[in-house]
Write an enzyme that holds these catalytic residues in place. Structure first.
Site, PDB file in Angstrom:
ATOM      1  N   MET A  27       0.795  -1.216   0.000  1.00  0.00           N
ATOM      2  CA  MET A  27       0.000   0.000   0.000  1.00  0.00           C
ATOM      3  C   MET A  27       0.832   1.274   0.000  1.00  0.00           C
ATOM      4  SD  MET A  27      -3.001  -1.223  -0.102  1.00  0.00           S
ATOM      5  CE  MET A  27      -4.084   0.110   0.361  1.00  0.00           C
ATOM      6  N   THR A  29       5.004   3.295   1.109  1.00  0.00           N
ATOM      7  CA  THR A  29       6.416   3.242   1.488  1.00  0.00           C
ATOM      8  C   THR A  29       6.651   4.201   2.648  1.00  0.00           C
ATOM      9  OG1 THR A  29       7.040   2.755  -0.797  1.00  0.00           O
ATOM     10  CG2 THR A  29       8.786   3.559   0.645  1.00  0.00           C
ATOM     11  N   ASP A 138      -5.364  -3.148  15.833  1.00  0.00           N
ATOM     12  CA  ASP A 138      -4.213  -3.963  15.430  1.00  0.00           C
ATOM     13  C   ASP A 138      -3.049  -3.753  16.382  1.00  0.00           C
ATOM     14  OD1 ASP A 138      -2.915  -5.857  13.878  1.00  0.00           O
ATOM     15  OD2 ASP A 138      -2.137  -4.407  12.440  1.00  0.00           O
TER      16      ASP A 138
END
Length: 778
Positions: A27, A29, A138
């Site tokens: 997705m 960098t 997460d």
């Protein structure tokens, strides 16, 4: 760890000059950047090809907002951002501290006082998020950075606002299975109580080195999270009741963040009046192990040594290759599910994920007909050409592959050692890209996955030296990292390049004065650590190996592997030496521990050639048993195999093959019959499969695990043909779901000593006589 910039990376984002890459995923960098005033920041970007998707832009904005909510007190402070730019970006402070998983791997399980301080601050951090109606979703060890002033929570790529049903639908399957809440694992709403559940799992990991539900494949972990009791063995007794309550399957029975912070503080008193507001954590550093504080200090110094370095453009355009990947129709929604929805979920995706989903499931199976046409265009059809296996994607004819150096995977290439030197092969087309004739021996080269390193002997000012170089991946030219190391002899046996990892190149060099006596030469071997970016020597220590070192002798050569903040070294047993395993602290150059391996625990083939099977927790051996030893202290973790029926193995002979570890599972050949899979954490048998009666599993080549298949070497039973015993070699693919043989392929000229996967190109490569062959990897 910073990596060089790619040739097509931007020069700057906003006012920030890019200095290095910190990581890249499917997705986006993350870069290391510096402001005009010299401030160092971490810059997150979204890939330009995804920036037109309004759903992904919405998630990027939410990540930016969540980072601002938690602020610099409990997270990486947002310095600047432009989520509306053509390529959205977010600049945060560069946090000087390792992720919690790396901290535990380096220092071992943290003491209770550290766990309490860590948990109390994290509970308050979550409380601040929840009061702003944001849940993280997460929380895991790799998303927590440990600094001297307290932990910081990062990566809000799959965070969501409470009540935002659209983003809930987008991310309904996201998260990390080992640290999910039961409700999240069931696809239900993940509330603030789910973050508390995940925090408890993080604290179990901090206290024990393991998560509360073990390791393994995602489906197994999700089942345990939903139905199994958490494993709290090793957790300090005073913390067990509290963490068990946090890990309750019923969200209503878990404590809130404020209560949790209070209960964690109660056993340890206040932590001073410092950086975390009125809660008082000014002496957080006093509660951390010294080795962890030293690592934080090292990182603080290291960041200022990073200088901008940009890799050269490849000699040929990749536009056609990119177009092929795009035309395969990768679904952005599908990619969200794979990467955990995080715009910057660097650990879960990357170019390999794009290649996998771009090619589709049919390509992964690789019917013989498709590769044949690809090979034919390169002049080496898989049909009708002797010695080329029917499933080959491509084959390249080279001059005598030296399989004492396993093929090196770096960027989009495989690098192999041949009679004419190191050769770089394009992993997709098999085209030879360069040759480095200055490297002629297996002990001269290694890689860290980003660059190939090699040493070249020579002289400086009339004195012999060996110079460690980075091999240019465009033309094969060795580019010196530093001034060179003074050695006794200016020849190729004066050094041995062990391994490279985390920005450090490790080698063994025979240092001393020219004309040294035999005794001086024996005592002159040193273990040397060199900074891969600056070329400066970090440290050197005498090699405690009990005698003369012989890099040219594969039977007497040390093997190194950098894991868990340590450099593990071992060598096979040979005359006058016992098997030994030792660990050096990677950052300090000091011995952490030494252990003597038991006879029968390992034999000379377990390092011929290649590297140790290891993860951040354990190192694994195969001989008359499978066994594991802890990386933290070298002590025995478990053993598997005594008393098992292994077929027609002679008494005292080796019973188990060289193992491999992947995803918390250790795979190895067992005797003359089968392949076994055991838990890396406990040594418990997970499954086993017998090979066809016409085949015997090979013990010298470790298996390679993909997502769909386990690839193993076997030998066909019965009489061989006129090409000799090696012509009976087979490459066997075992389905990791059914545990049955999916297919077997004859290798006419025999396998070399290694199977090596290039995950990005989705091929498995091996040397075979005068060929390097690639078969599909799935």
């Amino acid at each position: 760890m910073p990596f060089p910039l790619h040739h097509d990376d931007p020069q700057q984002l906003g006012t920030y000059r890019l200095v290095a890459r910190l990581g890249s995923g499917g997705m986006g960098t993350v870069y290391l950047g510096r402001s005009p005033g010299g401030r160092t920041v971490a810059l997150k970007t979204m890939h330009a090809r995804l920036a037109s998707d309004p759903e992904l832009r919405a998630r990027f904005r939410l990540e930016t907002d969540a980072a601002r909510v938690i602020g610099g007190e409990y997270g990486a402070a947002v310095v600047d951002a432009d989520p509306l730019a053509p390529t959205p970006w977010l600049a945060t402070e560069y946090v000087l501290g390792p992720p919690l998983d790396e901290a535990v791997a380096l220092a071992g399980p943290l003491p209770e006082r550290s766990v309490r301080a860590l948990g109390a601050v994290l509970a308050e951090a979550l409380g601040q998020l929840h009061r702003s109606d944001v849940v993280h979703r997460d929380l895991k060890p790799s998303n927590i950075l440990v600094t001297a002033f307290g932990p910081k929570v990062i990566d809000f790529g799959i965070a969501r606002a409470v009540g935002d049903e659209r983003l809930t639908r987008l991310g309904s399957t996201v998260g990390t299975p080992a640290f999910m809440s039961p409700e999240q694992a069931a696809g239900l709403d993940h509330t603030a109580a789910g973050d508390v559940f995940a925090l408890a799992g993080v604290l179990v990991h901090a206290a024990t080195g393991n998560g509360p539900f073990g390791t393994g494949r995602a489906a197994d972990l999700l089942y345990r999270v939903r139905y199994a009791e958490p494993g709290l063995t090793g957790v300090p007794a005073a913390l067990v009741p509290l963490l068990a309550r946090c890990l309750d399957k019923d969200p209503a029975r878990r404590p809130g963040t404020a209560e949790l912070a209070h209960l964690l503080r109660d056993g340890d008193g206040p932590y001073g009046a410092g950086s975390h507001g009125g809660a008082g954590y000014g002496d957080f550093a006093d509660r951390l192990p010294e080795v962890l504080l030293a690592e934080i200090a090292r990182r603080a110094c290291e960041v200022w040594e990073v200088r901008a370095h940009r890799l050269p453009a490849p000699p040929e355009s990749r536009d056609a290759q990119v177009a092929t990947t795009r035309s395969a129709g990768v679904s952005r929604r599908r990619l969200l599910g794979v990467t955990g929805g995080s715009l910057l979920g660097l650990a879960g995706a990357g170019a390999g994920a794009w290649a996998w989903f771009g090619r589709g499931d049919g390509a992964a199976s690789a019917s013989p007909s498709a590769p044949a046409s690809a090979s034919a265009s390169a002049g080496s059809s898989a049909e009708g050409v002797p010695h080329v296996p029917t499933r080959a994607v491509w084959s390249a004819r080279v001059e005598q592959v030296d399989d004492l150096l396993p093929p090196l995977v770096v960027g989009d290439q495989f690098v192999v050692l041949t009679k004419k030197g190191l050769v770089g092969l394009d992993a997709t087309s098999r085209k030879e890209k360069w040759t480095c004739g200055k490297v002629q021996r297996a002990w001269q080269a290694t890689t860290d996955g980003e660059r190939v390193y090699a040493f070249v002997p020579g002289e400086k000012g009339g004195a012999p030296v060996v110079t460690v170089c980075s091999v240019n991946l465009a033309n094969g030219e060795p580019e010196p990292l530093g001034e060179g190391i003074a050695v006794v002899d200016a020849d190729v046996t004066a050094a041995h390049l062990l391994t490279a990892a985390d920005g450090v190149v490790y080698l063994i060099a025979r240092t001393g004065r020219p004309g040294a006596t035999a005794t001086e030469r024996t005592a002159g071997w040193r273990l040397v650590a060199i900074d891969a970016r600056t070329g400066r020597e970090r440290w050197r220590q005498p090699l405690d190996d009990g005698g003369e070192y012989e890099p040219q002798s594969a039977n007497a050569r040390l093997v190194g592997r950098a894991v868990g903040g340590q450099l593990l070294l071992t060598r096979p047993w040979y005359e006058g030496h016992a098997d030994r395993l030792q660990a050096w602290r990677a950052g300090q150059g000091a011995i952490a521990w030494r252990q003597v391996l038991l006879r029968g625990e390992a034999d000379s083939s377990f390092v011929l050639p290649g590297r140790l099977a290891a993860d951040n927790a354990r190192v694994y051996f195969g001989s008359d048993r499978l066994s594991a030893r802890h990386v933290s202290d070298g002590r025995r973790a478990w053993e598997f195999g005594p008393g098992r029926d292994v077929g027609g193995i002679a008494k005292g002979a080796r019973r188990y093959g060289r193992p491999t570890v992947e995803g918390g599972v250790v795979y190895a050949a067992e005797g003359t019959r089968r392949i076994v899979a055991v838990s890396a954490a406990s040594g418990e048998l997970l499954w086993q499969t017998d090979l066809d009666a016409a085949m015997t599993p090979g013990l010298d080549i470790p298996p390679v695990a993909g997502e769909r298949y386990l690839y193993v070497h076997a030998t066909a039973n019965g009489p061989g043909n006129t090409r000799g015993a090696r012509s009976r070699d087979q490459l066997v693919a075992i389905d990791l779901h059914s545990h049955r043989t999916a297919w077997a392929m004859a290798v006419p000229d025999g396998l070399g000593r290694n199977l090596v996967a290039h995950e990005r190109a989705r091929v498995l490569v091996y040397g075979s006589g005068g060929l390097v062959c690639a078969v599909p990897f799935a």
